[in-house]
Design an enzyme around this catalytic site. Sequence first.
Site, PDB file in Angstrom:
ATOM      1  N   ARG A 182       0.918  -1.318   0.060  1.00 34.94           N
ATOM      2  CA  ARG A 182       0.208   0.190   0.176  1.00 34.94           C
ATOM      3  C   ARG A 182       0.620   1.150  -0.085  1.00 34.94           C
ATOM      4  O   ARG A 182       0.646   2.330   0.223  1.00 34.94           O
ATOM      5  CB  ARG A 182      -1.058   0.610   1.432  1.00 34.94           C
ATOM      6  CG  ARG A 182      -1.468  -0.967   1.264  1.00 34.94           C
ATOM      7  CD  ARG A 182      -2.699  -0.888  -0.430  1.00 34.94           C
ATOM      8  NE  ARG A 182      -3.969  -2.200   0.445  1.00 34.94           N
ATOM      9  CZ  ARG A 182      -3.381  -3.238  -0.686  1.00 34.94           C
ATOM     10  NH1 ARG A 182      -2.533  -3.311  -1.934  1.00 34.94           N
ATOM     11  NH2 ARG A 182      -3.906  -4.427  -0.890  1.00 34.94           N
ATOM     12  N   SER A 231     -10.349   0.148   3.850  1.00 33.08           N
ATOM     13  CA  SER A 231      -9.647   0.235   5.095  1.00 33.08           C
ATOM     14  C   SER A 231      -8.943   1.285   5.252  1.00 33.08           C
ATOM     15  O   SER A 231      -7.435   1.913   4.876  1.00 33.08           O
ATOM     16  CB  SER A 231      -8.450  -1.199   4.779  1.00 33.08           C
ATOM     17  OG  SER A 231      -9.396  -2.044   4.120  1.00 33.08           O
ATOM     18  N   GLU A 301      -3.058   3.217   6.613  1.00 35.00           N
ATOM     19  CA  GLU A 301      -3.908   3.138   5.394  1.00 35.00           C
ATOM     20  C   GLU A 301      -4.179   4.350   4.774  1.00 35.00           C
ATOM     21  O   GLU A 301      -3.476   5.198   3.932  1.00 35.00           O
ATOM     22  CB  GLU A 301      -4.275   2.435   4.753  1.00 35.00           C
ATOM     23  CG  GLU A 301      -4.551   2.256   3.506  1.00 35.00           C
ATOM     24  CD  GLU A 301      -4.744   0.543   2.918  1.00 35.00           C
ATOM     25  OE1 GLU A 301      -4.822  -0.613   4.011  1.00 35.00           O
ATOM     26  OE2 GLU A 301      -5.408   0.174   1.914  1.00 35.00           O
TER      27      GLU A 301
HETATM   28  C1  LIG Z   1     -15.734   1.090  -0.959  1.00 30.78           C
HETATM   29  C2  LIG Z   1     -13.848   1.060  -0.486  1.00 30.78           C
HETATM   30  C3  LIG Z   1     -13.041   0.334  -1.000  1.00 30.78           C
HETATM   31  C4  LIG Z   1     -11.970   0.119  -0.858  1.00 30.78           C
HETATM   32  N1  LIG Z   1     -10.871  -1.187  -1.721  1.00 30.78           N
HETATM   33  C5  LIG Z   1      -9.228  -1.252  -1.335  1.00 30.78           C
HETATM   34  C6  LIG Z   1      -9.083  -2.117  -1.687  1.00 30.78           C
HETATM   35  O1  LIG Z   1      -9.476  -3.774  -1.889  1.00 30.78           O
HETATM   36  N2  LIG Z   1      -7.663  -2.680  -2.157  1.00 30.78           N
HETATM   37  C7  LIG Z   1      -7.345  -1.009  -1.689  1.00 30.78           C
HETATM   38  O2  LIG Z   1      -5.952  -1.281  -2.334  1.00 30.78           O
HETATM   39  N3  LIG Z   1      -7.457   0.158  -1.747  1.00 30.78           N
HETATM   40  C8  LIG Z   1      -9.032   0.017  -1.565  1.00 30.78           C
HETATM   41  N4  LIG Z   1      -9.671   1.490  -1.308  1.00 30.78           N
HETATM   42  C9  LIG Z   1      -8.898   2.352  -1.080  1.00 30.78           C
HETATM   43  C10 LIG Z   1      -8.432   3.215  -2.146  1.00 30.78           C
HETATM   44  O3  LIG Z   1      -9.761   2.776  -3.320  1.00 30.78           O
HETATM   45  C11 LIG Z   1      -7.579   3.023  -2.785  1.00 30.78           C
HETATM   46  O4  LIG Z   1      -6.603   3.237  -2.465  1.00 30.78           O
HETATM   47  C12 LIG Z   1      -7.149   3.863  -4.259  1.00 30.78           C
HETATM   48  O5  LIG Z   1      -6.257   3.436  -5.302  1.00 30.78           O
HETATM   49  C13 LIG Z   1      -6.884   5.326  -4.143  1.00 30.78           C
HETATM   50  O6  LIG Z   1      -7.337   6.023  -5.494  1.00 30.78           O
HETATM   51  P1  LIG Z   1      -7.319   7.624  -4.584  1.00 30.78           P
HETATM   52  O7  LIG Z   1      -7.648   7.908  -6.934  1.00 30.78           O
HETATM   53  O8  LIG Z   1      -8.824   7.407  -4.688  1.00 30.78           O
HETATM   54  O9  LIG Z   1      -6.761   8.658  -4.475  1.00 30.78           O
HETATM   55  P2  LIG Z   1      -7.169   9.954  -3.448  1.00 30.78           P
HETATM   56  O10 LIG Z   1      -7.794   9.031  -2.412  1.00 30.78           O
HETATM   57  O11 LIG Z   1      -7.337  10.583  -3.936  1.00 30.78           O
HETATM   58  O12 LIG Z   1      -5.389   9.927  -2.778  1.00 30.78           O
HETATM   59  C14 LIG Z   1      -5.145   9.157  -2.040  1.00 30.78           C
HETATM   60  C15 LIG Z   1      -2.925   9.289  -2.004  1.00 30.78           C
HETATM   61  O13 LIG Z   1      -2.715   9.427  -3.242  1.00 30.78           O
HETATM   62  C16 LIG Z   1      -1.757  10.446  -3.491  1.00 30.78           C
HETATM   63  N5  LIG Z   1      -2.059  10.820  -5.336  1.00 30.78           N
HETATM   64  C17 LIG Z   1      -3.220  10.366  -6.226  1.00 30.78           C
HETATM   65  N6  LIG Z   1      -3.194  10.892  -6.999  1.00 30.78           N
HETATM   66  C18 LIG Z   1      -1.934  10.696  -6.840  1.00 30.78           C
HETATM   67  C19 LIG Z   1      -1.095  11.127  -8.329  1.00 30.78           C
HETATM   68  N7  LIG Z   1      -1.689  11.503  -9.602  1.00 30.78           N
HETATM   69  N8  LIG Z   1       0.258  11.434  -7.818  1.00 30.78           N
HETATM   70  C20 LIG Z   1       1.300  11.413  -6.808  1.00 30.78           C
HETATM   71  N9  LIG Z   1       0.264  11.072  -5.852  1.00 30.78           N
HETATM   72  C21 LIG Z   1      -1.137  10.793  -6.270  1.00 30.78           C
HETATM   73  C22 LIG Z   1      -2.955  11.463  -2.449  1.00 30.78           C
HETATM   74  O14 LIG Z   1      -1.640  13.123  -2.826  1.00 30.78           O
HETATM   75  C23 LIG Z   1      -3.214  10.688  -1.400  1.00 30.78           C
HETATM   76  O15 LIG Z   1      -2.182  10.670  -0.880  1.00 30.78           O
HETATM   77  C24 LIG Z   1     -10.532   1.729  -1.323  1.00 30.78           C
HETATM   78  C25 LIG Z   1     -11.422   2.610  -0.859  1.00 30.78           C
HETATM   79  C26 LIG Z   1     -12.681   1.989  -0.962  1.00 30.78           C
HETATM   80  C27 LIG Z   1     -14.099   4.079  -0.529  1.00 30.78           C
END
Ligand SMILES: Cc1cc2nc3c(=O)[nH]c(=O)nc-3n(C[C@H](O)[C@H](O)[C@H](O)COP(=O)(O)OP(=O)(O)OC[C@H]3O[C@@H](n4cnc5c(N)ncnc54)[C@H](O)[C@@H]3O)c2cc1C
Length: 318
Positions: A182, A231, A301
């Site tokens: 992660r 999570s 996380e």
């Molecule tokens: C219902 C639910 C289920 C989920 N299940 C899982 C799962 O099974 N497995 C899992 O791994 N995660 C899971 N997640 C967590 C989440 O979906 C992932 O971590 C996802 O990849 C985050 O992407 P985001 O675009 O929403 O990032 P954001 O939440 O917008 O950002 C997260 C982090 O990434 C950074 N970031 C975002 N984009 C960039 C970029 N282009 N360059 C540099 N940094 C960047 C941000 O600055 C921040 O620090 C779940 C979330 C929810 C709500």
Amino acid sequence: MSRKARLKALWEGVCPGRVKENEPLGPYTTLKIGGPAEWLIEPLNERETERIIALARGEKVPWRVLGQGSNLLVSDKGIKGLVIRLWSREKPRVVRTFSDGGVLVEVTAGYSLSNLVRYGIREGLGGLEFLVGIPGSVGGAWAMNAGSYGRQIGDLTHYLITLSPKGTLTRKGKKDLAFAYRSLDLEPGEIILSGGLKLKVRPREEIRRETKRLWSSRKNTQPWDRPSCGSVFKNPPGGFAARLIEEAGLKGRKKGGAQISEVHANFIVNLGGAKAGDVVALMNRIRRRVWSRFGIVLEPEVKLWGCRLKPLWTAGNR
Ligand SMILES: Cc1cc2nc3c(=O)[nH]c(=O)nc-3n(C[C@H](O)[C@H](O)[C@H](O)COP(=O)(O)OP(=O)(O)OC[C@H]3O[C@@H](n4cnc5c(N)ncnc54)[C@H](O)[C@@H]3O)c2cc1C
């Protein structure tokens, strides 16, 4: 002209109509919590992102990157500086095929992960099935090394194009990318713009069937009816955070509008009107209880923007 007005004119010069001032961030996160960003800007493409970062650097305005906010807890007080929201509908494109049946597909960071999974099914390109049901952008998935069922996006990643805080565009190959559980080692302020994923030609029906199977197995184990950020804690080595929280007797506990989910104890859900402070209070409670019962430190996380957890190592916890 005030500094605010000058900055606004500068940002608008690059992203006309896509600059918001004091914009509440709650609606941009899956938890639906968070105070305003001083500036929220949505560049349309990589060139605009580069230009905005060059301006921010020159004006000494700090920046953060937002994908789809599915792994974020934003402070109720909001965020100083610039939030750059990457969002894109640009379709992935095949850039190379390998003799072993592999296909290199380039994807922009702002593309949605669920659209990417659908693209794999449509084009008969396998490898993405385990990402089904994970919300967010592809950039966020790279930054978090998102995954499930023992697989993560880092395993498929051939290269990333990133923009360094100094404004340098870099192509990072597999050996330069330190993906871990992660996480991905990025410099503070470094932005992932796009990257290449190595997929494999596979019959569409097989991909569809596997995606469906994985989706069915996850949809009953997570709370989908309430806003959450997935999570909250990473699994500790050899264990499961959800099991520890449940065994500590905390499932279902509430604080304000936030609750430790009854469905999955490592999720905190927003029952309506939850504040970031409520979620932080529950996280502190979980960490204290799991530490005192099992001697295990749970690490978050979820990314905390402007929020702080209490250190565990206070005299009362020893
Ligand atoms: C219902 C639910 C289920 C989920 N299940 C899982 C799962 O099974 N497995 C899992 O791994 N995660 C899971 N997640 C967590 C989440 O979906 C992932 O971590 C996802 O990849 C985050 O992407 P985001 O675009 O929403 O990032 P954001 O939440 O917008 O950002 C997260 C982090 O990434 C950074 N970031 C975002 N984009 C960039 C970029 N282009 N360059 C540099 N940094 C960047 C941000 O600055 C921040 O620090 C779940 C979330 C929810 C709500």
